[in-house]
Design a protein around this motif. Structure first.
Motif, mmCIF file in Angstrom:
data_model
loop_
_atom_site.group_PDB
_atom_site.id
_atom_site.type_symbol
_atom_site.label_atom_id
_atom_site.label_comp_id
_atom_site.label_asym_id
_atom_site.label_seq_id
_atom_site.Cartn_x
_atom_site.Cartn_y
_atom_site.Cartn_z
ATOM 1 N N GLU A 1 0.856 -1.180 0.000
ATOM 2 C CA GLU A 1 0.000 0.000 0.000
ATOM 3 C C GLU A 1 0.895 1.234 0.000
ATOM 4 O O GLU A 1 1.739 1.393 0.882
ATOM 5 N N VAL A 2 0.726 2.060 -0.991
ATOM 6 C CA VAL A 2 1.524 3.281 -1.073
ATOM 7 C C VAL A 2 0.599 4.481 -0.893
ATOM 8 O O VAL A 2 -0.374 4.642 -1.632
ATOM 9 N N THR B 1 -2.187 13.679 -2.751
ATOM 10 C CA THR B 1 -3.561 13.381 -3.188
ATOM 11 C C THR B 1 -4.419 12.787 -2.075
ATOM 12 O O THR B 1 -5.626 12.632 -2.250
ATOM 13 N N ASP B 2 -3.769 12.408 -0.973
ATOM 14 C CA ASP B 2 -4.451 11.780 0.161
ATOM 15 C C ASP B 2 -5.113 10.456 -0.266
ATOM 16 O O ASP B 2 -6.174 10.098 0.210
#
Lengths: 119, 168
Positions: free
Chosen positions: A33-34, A39-40
Protein backbone atom coordinates in the motif's frame (compact mmCIF):
# COMPACT_ATOMS: atom_id res chain seq x y z
CA UNK A 1 -7.60 -12.19 7.09
CA UNK A 2 -4.74 -9.78 7.73
CA UNK A 3 -1.91 -11.42 9.66
CA UNK A 4 0.39 -8.46 10.23
CA UNK A 5 1.41 -5.09 8.86
CA UNK A 6 5.00 -4.10 8.06
CA UNK A 7 6.59 -0.97 6.72
CA UNK A 8 9.46 -3.02 5.30
CA UNK A 9 8.81 -5.05 2.14
CA UNK A 10 11.62 -7.49 2.93
CA UNK A 11 10.13 -8.19 6.33
CA UNK A 12 6.64 -8.66 4.86
CA UNK A 13 7.92 -11.11 2.24
CA UNK A 14 9.90 -12.99 4.85
CA UNK A 15 6.82 -13.30 7.05
CA UNK A 16 4.76 -14.44 4.07
CA UNK A 17 7.15 -17.24 3.22
CA UNK A 18 7.36 -18.24 6.85
CA UNK A 19 3.58 -18.38 7.22
CA UNK A 20 3.29 -20.45 4.10
CA UNK A 21 5.57 -23.04 5.67
CA UNK A 22 3.33 -23.26 8.74
CA UNK A 23 0.48 -25.79 8.68
CA UNK A 24 -2.15 -23.13 9.45
CA UNK A 25 -2.02 -21.15 6.23
CA UNK A 26 -3.07 -22.40 2.82
CA UNK A 27 -2.40 -19.26 0.83
CA UNK A 28 -0.63 -15.97 1.38
CA UNK A 29 -0.89 -12.66 -0.35
CA UNK A 30 1.29 -9.64 0.35
CA UNK A 31 -0.28 -6.32 -0.50
CA UNK A 32 1.76 -3.19 -0.90
CA UNK A 33 0.00 0.00 0.00
CA UNK A 34 1.52 3.28 -1.07
CA UNK A 35 0.10 6.43 0.38
CA UNK A 36 0.35 9.68 -1.52
CA UNK A 37 0.47 12.68 0.80
CA UNK A 38 -0.46 15.13 -1.93
CA UNK A 39 -3.56 13.38 -3.19
CA UNK A 40 -4.45 11.78 0.16
CA UNK A 41 -5.00 8.53 -1.68
CA UNK A 42 -3.42 5.11 -1.28
CA UNK A 43 -2.70 2.58 -3.99
CA UNK A 44 -2.67 -1.15 -3.32
CA UNK A 45 -0.91 -3.81 -5.34
CA UNK A 46 -0.16 -7.49 -4.84
CA UNK A 47 3.59 -8.02 -4.50
CA UNK A 48 3.50 -11.69 -3.52
CA UNK A 49 0.89 -14.37 -3.94
CA UNK A 50 1.34 -18.04 -3.26
CA UNK A 51 -0.79 -21.03 -2.52
CA UNK A 52 0.35 -24.22 -0.91
CA UNK A 53 1.39 -26.63 -3.61
CA UNK A 54 2.27 -23.86 -6.05
CA UNK A 55 5.92 -24.76 -5.69
CA UNK A 56 5.23 -28.36 -6.64
CA UNK A 57 3.03 -27.25 -9.49
CA UNK A 58 5.68 -24.81 -10.65
CA UNK A 59 8.23 -27.59 -10.60
CA UNK A 60 6.03 -29.91 -12.64
CA UNK A 61 4.66 -27.18 -14.85
CA UNK A 62 7.74 -26.78 -17.07
CA UNK A 63 7.75 -30.54 -17.72
CA UNK A 64 4.07 -30.47 -18.61
CA UNK A 65 4.65 -27.43 -20.76
CA UNK A 66 7.52 -29.16 -22.45
CA UNK A 67 5.35 -32.17 -22.99
CA UNK A 68 2.66 -29.91 -24.41
CA UNK A 69 5.12 -28.12 -26.64
CA UNK A 70 6.53 -31.46 -27.59
CA UNK A 71 3.05 -32.52 -28.56
CA UNK A 72 2.60 -29.40 -30.59
CA UNK A 73 5.95 -30.04 -32.17
CA UNK A 74 5.00 -33.60 -32.93
CA UNK A 75 1.66 -32.46 -34.34
CA UNK A 76 3.40 -29.93 -36.49
CA UNK A 77 5.83 -32.44 -37.85
CA UNK A 78 2.99 -34.81 -38.47
CA UNK A 79 0.92 -32.20 -40.20
CA UNK A 80 3.71 -30.76 -42.28
CA UNK A 81 4.74 -34.00 -44.05
CA UNK A 82 1.06 -34.72 -44.59
CA UNK A 83 0.71 -31.37 -46.27
CA UNK A 84 3.91 -31.97 -48.16
CA UNK A 85 2.75 -35.40 -49.15
CA UNK A 86 -0.61 -34.02 -50.24
CA UNK A 87 0.97 -31.21 -52.20
CA UNK A 88 3.57 -33.44 -53.80
CA UNK A 89 0.84 -35.92 -54.66
CA UNK A 90 -1.25 -33.17 -56.19
CA UNK A 91 1.79 -31.92 -57.99
CA UNK A 92 2.49 -35.38 -59.25
CA UNK A 93 -1.11 -35.76 -60.40
CA UNK A 94 -0.95 -32.40 -62.14
CA UNK A 95 2.42 -33.24 -63.67
CA UNK A 96 1.15 -36.62 -64.76
CA UNK A 97 -2.00 -35.03 -66.26
CA UNK A 98 0.14 -32.47 -68.03
CA UNK A 99 2.54 -35.15 -69.21
CA UNK A 100 -0.23 -37.44 -70.36
CA UNK A 101 -1.96 -34.47 -71.92
CA UNK A 102 1.28 -33.54 -73.63
CA UNK A 103 1.80 -37.09 -74.84
CA UNK A 104 -1.84 -37.21 -75.98
CA UNK A 105 -1.53 -33.91 -77.79
CA UNK A 106 1.72 -35.10 -79.35
CA UNK A 107 0.06 -38.31 -80.54
CA UNK A 108 -2.88 -36.32 -81.95
CA UNK A 109 -0.42 -34.01 -83.72
CA UNK A 110 1.52 -36.98 -85.17
CA UNK A 111 -1.72 -38.68 -86.30
CA UNK A 112 -2.86 -35.39 -87.86
CA UNK A 113 0.47 -35.03 -89.65
CA UNK A 114 0.34 -38.63 -90.97
CA UNK A 115 -3.23 -38.15 -92.28
CA UNK A 116 -2.28 -34.96 -94.08
CA UNK A 117 0.84 -36.70 -95.56
CA UNK A 118 -1.26 -39.57 -96.95
CA UNK A 119 -3.76 -37.10 -98.44
CA UNK B 1 21.17 0.79 22.15
CA UNK B 2 21.18 -2.25 20.01
CA UNK B 3 22.70 -2.40 16.55
CA UNK B 4 19.96 -4.71 15.26
CA UNK B 5 18.02 -1.67 14.16
CA UNK B 6 20.38 -1.02 11.32
CA UNK B 7 20.46 -4.56 10.03
CA UNK B 8 19.31 -4.67 6.47
CA UNK B 9 18.13 -8.23 6.82
CA UNK B 10 20.15 -9.27 3.83
CA UNK B 11 21.40 -12.37 5.55
CA UNK B 12 24.97 -11.27 6.20
CA UNK B 13 25.89 -11.56 9.85
CA UNK B 14 27.59 -8.66 11.58
CA UNK B 15 31.35 -9.19 11.81
CA UNK B 16 31.25 -9.43 15.61
CA UNK B 17 28.24 -11.72 15.67
CA UNK B 18 28.72 -15.22 17.10
CA UNK B 19 28.08 -17.99 14.59
CA UNK B 20 25.25 -19.57 16.63
CA UNK B 21 23.20 -16.35 16.66
CA UNK B 22 20.28 -15.97 14.25
CA UNK B 23 21.25 -14.15 11.09
CA UNK B 24 19.63 -11.63 8.79
CA UNK B 25 15.91 -11.25 9.25
CA UNK B 26 15.88 -13.82 12.06
CA UNK B 27 18.15 -11.51 14.04
CA UNK B 28 15.64 -8.70 14.05
CA UNK B 29 13.93 -8.31 17.37
CA UNK B 30 10.63 -7.39 15.72
CA UNK B 31 10.73 -10.65 13.80
CA UNK B 32 11.62 -12.71 16.86
CA UNK B 33 8.84 -11.16 18.91
CA UNK B 34 6.37 -11.76 16.10
CA UNK B 35 7.38 -15.42 15.97
CA UNK B 36 6.85 -15.73 19.74
CA UNK B 37 3.48 -13.96 19.47
CA UNK B 38 2.36 -16.44 16.80
CA UNK B 39 3.61 -19.34 18.91
CA UNK B 40 1.50 -18.06 21.80
CA UNK B 41 -1.63 -17.93 19.63
CA UNK B 42 -4.32 -20.56 20.00
CA UNK B 43 -6.64 -21.11 17.04
CA UNK B 44 -5.65 -17.79 15.46
CA UNK B 45 -6.93 -15.91 18.51
CA UNK B 46 -5.07 -12.96 20.00
CA UNK B 47 -2.83 -14.37 22.73
CA UNK B 48 -2.82 -13.16 26.32
CA UNK B 49 0.11 -11.46 28.04
CA UNK B 50 0.67 -14.57 30.15
CA UNK B 51 0.74 -16.79 27.08
CA UNK B 52 3.27 -14.50 25.42
CA UNK B 53 5.45 -14.31 28.51
CA UNK B 54 5.46 -18.09 28.68
CA UNK B 55 7.43 -17.92 25.44
CA UNK B 56 11.09 -17.18 25.83
CA UNK B 57 11.32 -13.36 25.75
CA UNK B 58 14.32 -13.10 28.05
CA UNK B 59 16.73 -11.40 25.68
CA UNK B 60 14.04 -8.94 24.59
CA UNK B 61 12.70 -7.95 28.01
CA UNK B 62 14.79 -4.76 28.37
CA UNK B 63 13.38 -3.53 25.05
CA UNK B 64 9.77 -4.31 25.87
CA UNK B 65 7.00 -2.09 27.19
CA UNK B 66 3.37 -2.90 27.86
CA UNK B 67 0.42 -0.52 27.53
CA UNK B 68 -3.05 -0.93 28.96
CA UNK B 69 -5.69 -0.33 26.31
CA UNK B 70 -7.37 2.97 27.07
CA UNK B 71 -11.03 3.75 27.37
CA UNK B 72 -12.27 5.61 24.28
CA UNK B 73 -10.84 9.11 24.17
CA UNK B 74 -8.16 8.40 26.79
CA UNK B 75 -4.45 7.68 26.47
CA UNK B 76 -3.00 4.25 27.20
CA UNK B 77 -1.19 3.68 30.47
CA UNK B 78 2.19 2.00 30.95
CA UNK B 79 2.06 -1.33 32.73
CA UNK B 80 5.68 -2.30 32.17
CA UNK B 81 8.70 -0.47 30.75
CA UNK B 82 12.04 -2.15 30.04
CA UNK B 83 15.48 -0.89 30.92
CA UNK B 84 16.28 0.14 27.34
CA UNK B 85 13.89 3.07 27.86
CA UNK B 86 15.59 4.44 30.97
CA UNK B 87 16.36 7.69 29.17
CA UNK B 88 12.64 8.24 28.71
CA UNK B 89 11.83 7.43 32.32
CA UNK B 90 12.09 3.65 32.29
CA UNK B 91 10.26 1.83 35.06
CA UNK B 92 9.22 5.18 36.52
CA UNK B 93 6.71 5.50 33.69
CA UNK B 94 4.58 2.64 34.99
CA UNK B 95 1.15 4.05 35.80
CA UNK B 96 1.74 7.13 33.61
CA UNK B 97 0.04 7.66 30.29
CA UNK B 98 1.76 7.89 26.92
CA UNK B 99 1.45 11.67 27.18
CA UNK B 100 4.41 11.58 29.59
CA UNK B 101 6.77 10.49 26.82
CA UNK B 102 8.55 12.94 24.55
CA UNK B 103 8.13 12.28 20.82
CA UNK B 104 11.85 12.74 20.19
CA UNK B 105 12.72 9.52 22.03
CA UNK B 106 12.83 5.86 21.07
CA UNK B 107 9.77 5.08 23.18
CA UNK B 108 7.93 8.09 21.81
CA UNK B 109 8.53 6.94 18.24
CA UNK B 110 7.94 3.26 18.98
CA UNK B 111 4.47 3.69 20.44
CA UNK B 112 3.11 6.50 18.31
CA UNK B 113 1.16 4.15 16.03
CA UNK B 114 -0.56 2.14 18.79
CA UNK B 115 -4.02 3.21 17.59
CA UNK B 116 -3.51 1.28 14.35
CA UNK B 117 -3.02 -1.94 16.31
CA UNK B 118 -6.23 -1.29 18.25
CA UNK B 119 -8.04 -0.80 14.96
CA UNK B 120 -6.62 -3.72 13.00
CA UNK B 121 -6.00 -6.10 15.92
CA UNK B 122 -2.84 -7.40 14.28
CA UNK B 123 0.87 -6.89 14.95
CA UNK B 124 2.46 -3.94 13.19
CA UNK B 125 6.16 -3.32 12.67
CA UNK B 126 7.56 0.10 11.92
CA UNK B 127 11.02 1.50 11.49
CA UNK B 128 12.43 4.88 10.71
CA UNK B 129 14.64 7.62 11.98
CA UNK B 130 14.28 10.57 14.28
CA UNK B 131 16.44 13.25 15.84
CA UNK B 132 16.85 13.26 19.59
CA UNK B 133 16.69 16.49 21.58
CA UNK B 134 20.50 16.60 21.64
CA UNK B 135 20.61 16.46 17.83
CA UNK B 136 21.68 12.82 17.53
CA UNK B 137 20.13 11.10 14.55
CA UNK B 138 18.71 7.72 15.47
CA UNK B 139 17.59 4.74 13.38
CA UNK B 140 15.02 2.52 15.02
CA UNK B 141 12.88 -0.55 14.51
CA UNK B 142 9.77 -1.29 16.49
CA UNK B 143 6.83 -3.63 16.79
CA UNK B 144 3.55 -3.54 18.66
CA UNK B 145 1.47 -6.68 19.14
CA UNK B 146 -2.08 -6.86 20.48
CA UNK B 147 -2.86 -8.98 23.53
CA UNK B 148 -6.18 -10.18 24.80
CA UNK B 149 -7.54 -12.00 27.80
CA UNK B 150 -10.51 -13.38 25.88
CA UNK B 151 -8.78 -13.95 22.54
CA UNK B 152 -10.73 -11.23 20.77
CA UNK B 153 -10.91 -7.84 22.48
CA UNK B 154 -7.52 -6.14 22.84
CA UNK B 155 -6.86 -5.20 26.45
CA UNK B 156 -3.08 -4.79 26.32
CA UNK B 157 -0.48 -3.78 23.77
CA UNK B 158 3.05 -5.06 23.97
CA UNK B 159 5.70 -3.11 22.14
CA UNK B 160 9.40 -3.58 21.58
CA UNK B 161 11.96 -1.31 20.01
CA UNK B 162 15.66 -0.96 19.49
CA UNK B 163 17.81 1.61 17.82
CA UNK B 164 21.28 2.76 16.83
CA UNK B 165 22.94 6.03 16.07
CA UNK B 166 22.78 6.80 12.36
CA UNK B 167 26.19 6.63 10.72
CA UNK B 168 27.10 9.72 8.74
Amino acid sequence: MIDSVHDDKQMALHQARMLLESPHHMAIRVLQEVYDDETDKSMSSVVFKQQKGDEKRKKTAPAAKKKKSDKIGAGATKTKPKKKKKSSFTRTVILMTLALGGVGLGLIAIIGALISAFN
Amino acid sequence: MNDEAGDSGGGKPAPDQPADQPQGMERRMAHRLLVRWRDAQEDDEIPSLDALFRMDLKEMLPNIYVLKTPAPGEDPEFVQVGGAFDEEGGHGLVGATTQAVDDATLLGQAMRYYKKILGKKVPITLGGEFTKADGTEILYRSIIVPLSDDGNSVNLLLGAANCKVKEK
